[in-house]
Design a protein around this motif. Structure first.
Motif, short mmCIF file in Angstrom:
data_model
loop_
_atom_site.label_atom_id
_atom_site.label_comp_id
_atom_site.label_asym_id
_atom_site.label_seq_id
_atom_site.Cartn_x
_atom_site.Cartn_y
_atom_site.Cartn_z
N ALA A 152 45.80 46.71 46.66
CA ALA A 152 46.31 45.84 47.72
C ALA A 152 45.19 44.98 48.32
N LEU A 153 43.93 45.32 48.05
CA LEU A 153 42.81 44.53 48.57
C LEU A 153 42.64 43.20 47.84
N ILE A 154 43.15 43.11 46.63
CA ILE A 154 42.98 41.89 45.84
C ILE A 154 43.64 40.72 46.58
N SER A 161 31.07 48.89 47.26
CA SER A 161 30.09 48.22 46.41
C SER A 161 30.75 46.94 45.91
N ALA A 162 29.94 45.90 45.75
CA ALA A 162 30.53 44.63 45.35
C ALA A 162 29.63 43.90 44.37
N ARG A 163 30.25 43.12 43.52
CA ARG A 163 29.57 42.23 42.58
C ARG A 163 30.26 40.88 42.66
N VAL A 212 36.31 36.50 49.18
CA VAL A 212 37.67 36.83 48.76
C VAL A 212 37.56 37.83 47.62
N ILE A 213 38.37 38.87 47.68
CA ILE A 213 38.36 39.92 46.66
C ILE A 213 39.24 39.48 45.50
N LEU A 214 38.63 39.37 44.31
CA LEU A 214 39.35 38.91 43.13
C LEU A 214 39.87 40.05 42.27
N ASP A 215 39.12 41.15 42.24
CA ASP A 215 39.47 42.25 41.33
C ASP A 215 38.76 43.52 41.80
N ILE A 216 39.17 44.64 41.24
CA ILE A 216 38.49 45.91 41.46
C ILE A 216 38.21 46.50 40.09
N GLN A 217 36.94 46.79 39.85
CA GLN A 217 36.54 47.41 38.58
C GLN A 217 35.86 48.72 38.91
N GLY A 218 36.56 49.81 38.64
CA GLY A 218 36.06 51.12 39.01
C GLY A 218 36.08 51.24 40.52
N ILE A 269 35.11 42.90 42.95
CA ILE A 269 34.62 41.67 42.37
C ILE A 269 35.03 40.56 43.33
N VAL A 270 34.02 39.84 43.85
CA VAL A 270 34.28 38.91 44.95
C VAL A 270 33.75 37.52 44.62
N LYS A 271 34.22 36.54 45.40
CA LYS A 271 33.63 35.20 45.35
C LYS A 271 33.55 34.71 46.79
N ARG A 272 32.58 33.84 47.03
CA ARG A 272 32.38 33.27 48.36
C ARG A 272 33.65 32.53 48.75
N GLU A 273 34.08 32.74 49.98
CA GLU A 273 35.29 32.08 50.47
C GLU A 273 35.04 30.59 50.64
N GLU A 274 36.00 29.79 50.21
CA GLU A 274 35.90 28.34 50.36
C GLU A 274 36.00 27.98 51.83
#
Length: 148
Positions: free
Chosen positions: A86-88, A115-117, A132-138, A142-147
């Motif tokens: 639900a975090l995605i 932990s984040a990458r 913004v959270i894009l995915d969860i791996q383990g 997996i994040v990207k800078r918010e626009e």
């Protein structure tokens, strides 16, 4: 000194009970507990060792076949599911600089530190920036800078 077969079956019963307790509800040996009890009662009634062994195997196998499907459903109900997926798509705040080259980074999301990458290996995201959270791996977000 011969040990009576009833004592042997009782000892086996105790061993299976202890194994069941040690495995913390995983239902590993409960069927053998009942098989050992049945064999013990057969020994008390004067049955031969072969008959006792057959009774042990038969009772254990029948109970296993009849109750395993129900036991699996019961245990599956105990497994706690998380709402991590639900975090995605949600927002987080960087609490430790996210830098894939040094395998470092943490993000606070939904009140927890993860932990984040970065989704972009070349991007370094500084502490305090919104992501913004894009995915969860383990256990890593997996994040990207918010626009902006």
């Amino acid at each position: 000194m011969d040990i009576p077969l009833t004592a042997v079956w009782f000892i086996l019963f105790i061993v299976f009970v202890v194994a069941e307790i040690v495995t913390a509800g995983a239902l590993v040996s409960i069927w053998f507990c009942f098989g050992a009890l049945a064999a013990m009662f057969a020994a008390m009634g004067g049955a031969s060792l072969t008959s006792q062994a057959v009774i042990f195997i038969a009772v254990s196998a029948v109970l296993l076949v009849l109750t395993k499907p129900f036991a699996g459903k019961l245990l599956n109900g105990r497994i706690q599911k998380t709402n991590a997926p639900a975090l995605i798509g949600k927002q987080g705040i960087v609490t430790e600089t996210v830098d894939n080259s040094s395998s470092a980074g943490a993000v606070k999301a939904d009140g927890k530190i993860w932990s984040a990458r970065s989704s972009d290996d070349k991007e370094i995201i500084a502490v305090g920036e919104k992501v913004v959270i894009l995915d969860i791996q383990g256990v890593k977000l997996i994040v990207k800078r918010e626009e902006r």
